[in-house]
Design a protein around this motif. Structure first.
Motif, PDB file in Angstrom:
ATOM      1  N   LEU A   6       0.805  -1.213   0.000  1.00 41.28           N
ATOM      2  CA  LEU A   6       0.000   0.000   0.000  1.00 41.28           C
ATOM      3  C   LEU A   6       0.844   1.271   0.000  1.00 41.28           C
ATOM      4  O   LEU A   6       0.350   2.335  -0.378  1.00 41.28           O
ATOM      5  N   SER A  45       2.718   1.135  -3.998  1.00 41.97           N
ATOM      6  CA  SER A  45       1.734   0.507  -4.876  1.00 41.97           C
ATOM      7  C   SER A  45       2.139   0.537  -6.342  1.00 41.97           C
ATOM      8  O   SER A  45       1.740  -0.335  -7.123  1.00 41.97           O
ATOM      9  N   HIS A  67      -3.330   3.590   4.885  1.00 44.83           N
ATOM     10  CA  HIS A  67      -2.617   3.836   3.623  1.00 44.83           C
ATOM     11  C   HIS A  67      -3.420   3.376   2.406  1.00 44.83           C
ATOM     12  O   HIS A  67      -2.857   3.195   1.327  1.00 44.83           O
ATOM     13  N   VAL A  68      -4.702   3.225   2.592  1.00 46.61           N
ATOM     14  CA  VAL A  68      -5.572   2.762   1.509  1.00 46.61           C
ATOM     15  C   VAL A  68      -5.788   3.870   0.489  1.00 46.61           C
ATOM     16  O   VAL A  68      -5.988   5.031   0.848  1.00 46.61           O
ATOM     17  N   ALA A 122      -4.104   1.268  -4.922  1.00 45.09           N
ATOM     18  CA  ALA A 122      -3.587   0.063  -4.261  1.00 45.09           C
ATOM     19  C   ALA A 122      -3.565  -1.106  -5.231  1.00 45.09           C
ATOM     20  O   ALA A 122      -4.440  -1.237  -6.089  1.00 45.09           O
ATOM     21  N   LEU A 133     -10.614  -0.831   1.223  1.00 50.17           N
ATOM     22  CA  LEU A 133     -10.094  -0.924  -0.141  1.00 50.17           C
ATOM     23  C   LEU A 133     -11.227  -0.836  -1.163  1.00 50.17           C
ATOM     24  O   LEU A 133     -11.122  -0.109  -2.159  1.00 50.17           O
ATOM     25  N   ALA A 171     -10.433   0.314  -4.945  1.00 54.44           N
ATOM     26  CA  ALA A 171      -9.350  -0.631  -5.217  1.00 54.44           C
ATOM     27  C   ALA A 171      -9.923  -2.045  -5.335  1.00 54.44           C
ATOM     28  O   ALA A 171     -11.086  -2.300  -5.029  1.00 54.44           O
ATOM     29  N   SER A 191     -10.077  -5.757  -4.025  1.00 53.90           N
ATOM     30  CA  SER A 191      -9.797  -6.542  -2.822  1.00 53.90           C
ATOM     31  C   SER A 191     -10.694  -7.764  -2.789  1.00 53.90           C
ATOM     32  O   SER A 191     -11.884  -7.690  -3.114  1.00 53.90           O
TER      33      SER A 191
END
Length: 251
Positions: free
Chosen positions: A128, A131, A181-182, A186, A212, A217, A219
């Motif tokens: 993350l 990335s 840190h999302v 990502a 996420l 993102a 996931s």
């Protein structure tokens, strides 16, 4: 297969040399690479060995059989240095492997991370925060939010990682938490977690997964019903390895 054991990837004044082992499939390559990060509460563990619940070498063999090179790395324990030393070490290993990619017939543009427990935390955190250079992350039963697990206790692995209780060090705890840190950039993440995990509750993976998805993102969250930490009590860990390798084979 070619195998390189005990390769020094980082020498930091005052610390032991940090080593990695690298296995590369037979053939011309270049091969995609997965970096395996061991667990152990940031206090112990060994790059050479998988959890006791996993057949010895099974993760590494499965990657090689899928045509993926695998590196297993050391990192400094919390008794040696506090965070962010551990993340710095993972990134140093990645930098070494990318810089040496041609020597080892690796594809520096196709790099994945896979870790379990503390190693799953570091895999997620490195993915993350780097990335652009990581193609995919697999995290087995990771720590993702330091502030959500006994944050006032100075004796937890989380407290020892950052040098004090997360409640007393909120900025550092946030820096060490993947959930902080999302972003939409990502890499694809696969989270696998036992529903009966008493050391790191499944909410650690579920929370990161939901964040996420909310960020746009990619996931995937796979709960393992009845499994404890290290998937104890689950009778088909081989299938979890297969699912993880198939996810990483897409990089």
């Amino acid at each position: 297969m070619s195998q390189y054991d005990g390769v020094i990837y980082s020498e930091i004044a005052g610390f032991r040399p940090l080593l990695l082992d690298l296995r590369v499939p037979s053939g011309a390559g270049p091969f995609p690479l997965v970096v395996w990060i061991h667990g152990g509460a940031f206090l112990f563990g060994d790059r050479r060995f998988l959890p006791a619940t996993v057949q010895p070498g099974a993760v590494f063999d499965a990657l090689i059989n899928a045509g993926i090179a695998v590196a297993t790395i050391d990192y400094r324990f919390s008794g040696e240095a506090v965070f962010p030393a551990q993340l710095d070490d993972v990134k140093a290993a990645l930098a070494y492997l990318r810089a040496s990619a041609k020597d080892y017939h690796l594809d520096a543009e196709r790099v994945g991370l896979w870790g379990e427990s503390a190693g799953g935390h570091l895999a997620a955190l490195a993915g993350l925060t780097d990335s652009s250079g990581i193609s995919a992350v697999v995290a087995w039963y990771p720590l993702t939010d330091l502030s959500a697990v006994d944050p006032h206790n100075p004796e937890t692995p989380m407290a020892k990682l950052i040098g004090g209780p997360p409640a007393d060090l909120p900025t550092l705890a946030a820096q060490a938490s993947p959930v902080q840190h999302v972003s939409s950039s990502a890499p694809p993440v696969l989270l696998i977690h036992g529903s009966a995990d008493e050391e790191l509750p499944i909410s650690q993976s579920k929370g990161l997964h939901e964040l996420l998805l909310a960020a746009g993102a990619s996931s995937t969250f796979l709960p393992v019903e009845g499994a404890g930490h290290t998937f104890s009590g689950h009778d088909d860990i081989a299938n979890l390895i297969s699912v993880s390798v198939a996810f990483l084979a897409q990089i």
